[in-house]
Design a protein around this motif. Structure first.
Motif, PDB file in Angstrom:
ATOM      1  N   GLU A  67      -0.030  14.406  -7.357  1.00 38.43           N
ATOM      2  CA  GLU A  67      -0.237  13.637  -6.119  1.00 38.43           C
ATOM      3  C   GLU A  67       1.014  12.818  -5.812  1.00 38.43           C
ATOM      4  OE1 GLU A  67      -2.308  13.652  -3.659  1.00 38.43           O
ATOM      5  OE2 GLU A  67      -3.832  14.970  -4.494  1.00 38.43           O
ATOM      6  N   ALA A  70       0.887   8.998  -5.491  1.00 35.21           N
ATOM      7  CA  ALA A  70       0.640   8.289  -6.747  1.00 35.21           C
ATOM      8  C   ALA A  70       1.936   8.245  -7.563  1.00 35.21           C
ATOM      9  CB  ALA A  70      -0.476   8.974  -7.532  1.00 35.21           C
ATOM     10  N   SER A  98       0.891  -1.320   1.018  1.00 33.42           N
ATOM     11  CA  SER A  98      -0.185  -0.448   0.554  1.00 33.42           C
ATOM     12  C   SER A  98      -1.069   0.015   1.730  1.00 33.42           C
ATOM     13  CB  SER A  98      -0.983  -1.233  -0.492  1.00 33.42           C
ATOM     14  OG  SER A  98      -2.091  -0.548  -0.918  1.00 33.42           O
TER      15      SER A  98
ATOM     16  N   ARG B  70      -8.998   1.831   0.790  1.00 30.45           N
ATOM     17  CA  ARG B  70      -8.415   1.997  -0.555  1.00 30.45           C
ATOM     18  C   ARG B  70      -7.308   0.972  -0.813  1.00 30.45           C
ATOM     19  NH1 ARG B  70      -9.619   6.426   2.040  1.00 30.45           N
ATOM     20  NH2 ARG B  70     -11.130   7.876   1.151  1.00 30.45           N
ATOM     21  N   ALA B  71      -6.603   0.580   0.246  1.00 29.12           N
ATOM     22  CA  ALA B  71      -5.576  -0.456   0.106  1.00 29.12           C
ATOM     23  C   ALA B  71      -6.246  -1.811  -0.157  1.00 29.12           C
ATOM     24  CB  ALA B  71      -4.705  -0.522   1.358  1.00 29.12           C
ATOM     25  N   ARG B  74      -7.304  -1.953  -3.794  1.00 31.61           N
ATOM     26  CA  ARG B  74      -6.190  -2.200  -4.717  1.00 31.61           C
ATOM     27  C   ARG B  74      -5.769  -3.673  -4.669  1.00 31.61           C
ATOM     28  NH1 ARG B  74      -4.233   3.381  -2.772  1.00 31.61           N
ATOM     29  NH2 ARG B  74      -3.838   4.579  -4.650  1.00 31.61           N
ATOM     30  N   TYR B  75      -5.751  -4.230  -3.466  1.00 36.79           N
ATOM     31  CA  TYR B  75      -5.377  -5.645  -3.324  1.00 36.79           C
ATOM     32  C   TYR B  75      -6.358  -6.544  -4.089  1.00 36.79           C
ATOM     33  CZ  TYR B  75      -5.174 -10.276  -1.151  1.00 36.79           C
ATOM     34  OH  TYR B  75      -5.121 -11.629  -0.946  1.00 36.79           O
ATOM     35  N   TYR B  89      -8.806  -1.343 -12.235  1.00 38.28           N
ATOM     36  CA  TYR B  89      -7.582  -0.702 -11.727  1.00 38.28           C
ATOM     37  C   TYR B  89      -6.549  -0.646 -12.852  1.00 38.28           C
ATOM     38  CZ  TYR B  89      -3.846   0.340  -8.291  1.00 38.28           C
ATOM     39  OH  TYR B  89      -2.805   0.906  -7.575  1.00 38.28           O
ATOM     40  N   GLN B  93       0.862  -0.096 -16.268  1.00 35.74           N
ATOM     41  CA  GLN B  93       1.382   0.850 -15.262  1.00 35.74           C
ATOM     42  C   GLN B  93       0.914   2.282 -15.515  1.00 35.74           C
ATOM     43  OE1 GLN B  93       2.276   0.034 -12.510  1.00 35.74           O
ATOM     44  NE2 GLN B  93       3.071  -2.021 -12.811  1.00 35.74           N
ATOM     45  N   LEU B  94       0.819   2.676 -16.788  1.00 34.30           N
ATOM     46  CA  LEU B  94       0.390   4.047 -17.065  1.00 34.30           C
ATOM     47  C   LEU B  94      -1.060   4.253 -16.651  1.00 34.30           C
ATOM     48  CD1 LEU B  94       1.955   5.115 -20.498  1.00 34.30           C
ATOM     49  CD2 LEU B  94       2.812   5.432 -18.181  1.00 34.30           C
ATOM     50  N   LYS B  96      -2.656   2.521 -14.386  1.00 37.05           N
ATOM     51  CA  LYS B  96      -2.696   2.496 -12.914  1.00 37.05           C
ATOM     52  C   LYS B  96      -2.261   3.845 -12.340  1.00 37.05           C
ATOM     53  CE  LYS B  96      -1.890  -2.226 -11.141  1.00 37.05           C
ATOM     54  NZ  LYS B  96      -2.827  -2.904 -11.974  1.00 37.05           N
ATOM     55  N   ALA B  97      -1.239   4.458 -12.951  1.00 39.32           N
ATOM     56  CA  ALA B  97      -0.715   5.721 -12.417  1.00 39.32           C
ATOM     57  C   ALA B  97      -1.796   6.796 -12.458  1.00 39.32           C
ATOM     58  CB  ALA B  97       0.516   6.164 -13.198  1.00 39.32           C
ATOM     59  N   ASP B 100      -4.339   5.890  -9.785  1.00 35.70           N
ATOM     60  CA  ASP B 100      -3.801   6.197  -8.456  1.00 35.70           C
ATOM     61  C   ASP B 100      -3.837   7.700  -8.171  1.00 35.70           C
ATOM     62  OD1 ASP B 100      -3.237   3.729  -7.323  1.00 35.70           O
ATOM     63  OD2 ASP B 100      -1.265   3.570  -8.282  1.00 35.70           O
ATOM     64  N   GLN B 101      -3.517   8.482  -9.187  1.00 37.53           N
ATOM     65  CA  GLN B 101      -3.544   9.936  -9.022  1.00 37.53           C
ATOM     66  C   GLN B 101      -4.929  10.406  -8.577  1.00 37.53           C
ATOM     67  OE1 GLN B 101      -2.239  13.056 -12.110  1.00 37.53           O
ATOM     68  NE2 GLN B 101      -4.229  12.423 -12.822  1.00 37.53           N
ATOM     69  N   TRP B 102      -5.966   9.862  -9.197  1.00 40.84           N
ATOM     70  CA  TRP B 102      -7.321  10.320  -8.841  1.00 40.84           C
ATOM     71  C   TRP B 102      -7.847   9.638  -7.574  1.00 40.84           C
ATOM     72  CZ3 TRP B 102      -9.102  14.775 -10.373  1.00 40.84           C
ATOM     73  CH2 TRP B 102      -8.577  15.332 -11.552  1.00 40.84           C
ATOM     74  N   GLU B 104      -5.850   9.238  -5.055  1.00 38.79           N
ATOM     75  CA  GLU B 104      -5.227  10.156  -4.085  1.00 38.79           C
ATOM     76  C   GLU B 104      -5.996  11.465  -3.996  1.00 38.79           C
ATOM     77  OE1 GLU B 104      -2.650   9.918  -1.862  1.00 38.79           O
ATOM     78  OE2 GLU B 104      -2.663   7.804  -2.355  1.00 38.79           O
ATOM     79  N   ALA B 105      -6.425  11.987  -5.148  1.00 42.66           N
ATOM     80  CA  ALA B 105      -7.206  13.238  -5.122  1.00 42.66           C
ATOM     81  C   ALA B 105      -8.481  13.009  -4.298  1.00 42.66           C
ATOM     82  CB  ALA B 105      -7.538  13.696  -6.544  1.00 42.66           C
TER      83      ALA B 105
END
Ligand code: GSH
Ligand code: GSH
Lengths: 216, 220
Positions: A67, A70, A98, B70-71, B74-75, B89, B93-94, B96-97, B100-102, B104-105
């Motif tokens: 993605e 992401a 965002s 979704r924004a 996250r906020y 969330y 960082q890992l 979160k990444a 974030d990937q899912w 986005e999916a």
């Protein structure tokens, strides 16, 4: 040694989104070409990186993700101090970025992708003629989105504030394709959108992606 | 006492209910402000100032005004990292990444197909609009393919982004709920063993049950 790997194809908009971000952040990476003509993106090993069978896939050390949006957010946050800042430190400003990242993904991208599909992908891959009705429908949709951009750009220089951010960057791959089609009139007829497009497309990071695209 | 955050829009809207589920998970107080969509209030000049696309939800917290569900989620999670469900969330960082990937999916693959099905099967009949059989069939096929990928993923981990419930799972609740309970499409979930287990777990969370209660109240 670069620990970052991007799996994809430079002509893919989603791959290009990640590449332009890497250049903005001044990060080294290794590019692993996925041969989409031979359907490599629908086979293993690529499917173990992205089970949806779409490019790009991304690795950084132990992290493997897909993605494009992401991936760029990961890069912008993890390498906050490298290259250009793409997400502001101030949490409120970051939240505005965002929001406009979501606007690109949910409002701009669907009609933008449909138009580049009609004008460019169809002829290039022999998928039939450009359908004028689909073009008209998606130009109307994209026009409405760009009306809102025109207004937003009267308040700030860029979509999410006065600095270039990830929200602007995410538009580059599709905007660049549409500039080569008759649908570019949608940008040109809106003065602030036109100035914004001219400014973001001129970034050195984007020129590097275009160079890769032209080599492939 | 912090002033409650403001959420504009009806809880029956999927995008509004995504934000409500997040606020309840994070134990953040909110005030729900009605937007009368039947009367076109979401297209009024005043509302367009806070949501230029004329959609719900819009959101305000102190001096900040946001939109896009979704924004907003996250906020809320970033601002209230230490409140309520701390890992919603991710913790680094890992984490979160992969969340974030899912997310986005969900936004790019699950939502386009499922929101069309929800509109066609759950809302169109209520609004006495004709249903588009072709769109229904096409999007059932699309969604099935997406859920096949989920089935595989959920065979490897309990939740989409790992062993903990996250914003990525939560983001699926609004459309999933209508598909299963209103649109008569539970089979898309129950016919896939891992997806079925996952759906029962996430839809059984207290936060989501409260959202459904708010929806029920609003529609009665
Ligand atoms: N939401 C995904 C979209 C990825 C995507 O659509 N990739 C295209 C190329 S730009 C692709 O792989 N298409 C081949 C396919 O879908 O089979 C992302 O942003 O990474
Ligand atoms: N991407 C937006 C979608 C918002 C959205 O589609 N809202 C719908 C209700 S669920 C709406 O306001 N529809 C009215 C309209 O589009 O005119 C978000 O996640 O906030």
């Amino acid at each position: 040694m670069a620990s970052i790997k991007v799996h994809g194809s430079p002509i893919s908009t989603a791959t290009a989104r990640v590449l332009v971000c890497l250049y903005e952040k001044d990060l080294d990476y290794e590019f692993v070409l996925v041969d989409m003509k031979n359907n490599e993106h629908k086979k293993h090993p690529f499917l173990s990186i992205n089970p949806f069978g779409q490019v790009p896939g991304f690795q950084d050390g132990d992290l493997t993700i897909f993605e494009s949006r992401a991936i760029t957010q990961y890069l912008a946050k993890t390498y906050a101090n490298k290259g250009n800042q793409l997400i502001p430190n101030d949490p409120k400003k970051a939240a505005i970025v965002s929001t406009w990242i979501e606007v690109e993904g949910h409002h701009y991208d669907p009609p933008g992708v449909a138009l580049s599909f009609e004008h460019l992908v169809k002829p290039l891959f022999g998928l039939g003629e450009t359908d004028p009705a689909a073009v008209a429908e998606n130009e109307a949709k994209l026009g409405k989105v760009l009306d809102i951009y025109e207004n937003q750009l009267s308040k700030n220089k860029f979509l999410a504030g006065d600095e270039f951010s990830l929200a602007d960057l995410h538009h580059l791959p599709n905007v660049s394709y549409l500039l080569a089609t008759p649908s570019k009139k949608l940008f040109e007829s809106r003065p602030r959108v036109n100035a914004w497009v001219t400014e973001i497309i001129a970034r050195p990071s984007w020129a590097k992606v275009v160079a890769l695209r032209n080599q492939s | 006492m912090a002033t409650p955050v403001k959420v504009y829009g009806p809880p029956l809207s999927t995008a509004v209910s995504r934000v409500l589920a997040c606020l309840l998970e994070k134990d953040v107080q909110f005030q729900l402000l009605p937007v009368n969509m039947a009367k076109g209030e979401h297209k009024s000049q005043e509302y367009l100032k806070i949501q230029p696309f004329g959609q719900v939800p819009a959101f305000q917290d102190e001096s900040i005004s946001l939109f896009e569900s979704r924004a907003i989620c996250r906020y809320i999670c970033d601002k209230h990292a230490e409140k309520g469900n701390k890992g919603l969330y991710g913790l680094d960082q890992l984490g979160k990444a992969s969340i974030d990937q899912w997310i986005e999916a969900e936004g790019q693959s699950f939502n386009p197909a499922s929101s069309i099905l929800v509109f066609q099967l759950a809302f169109a009949p209520r609004m006495r609009l004709p249903q588009d059989e072709k769109a229904i069939k096409q999007n059932e096929e699309k969604l099935s393919k997406v859920l096949d990928v989920y089935e595989q993923r959920l065979g490897e981990s309990r939740y989409l982004a790992g062993d903990e419930f996250s914003l990525a799972d939560l983001s699926h609740l609004p459309n999933g709920h209508y598909l299963v309970n209103v649109a008569d499409r539970a089979e898309l979930f129950t016919s896939r063993k891992n997806v079925d287990r996952w759906w029962n777990e996430i839809s059984g969370r207290e936060s989501w049950k409260e959202v459904v209660e708010l929806q029920t109240k609003a529609s009665s």
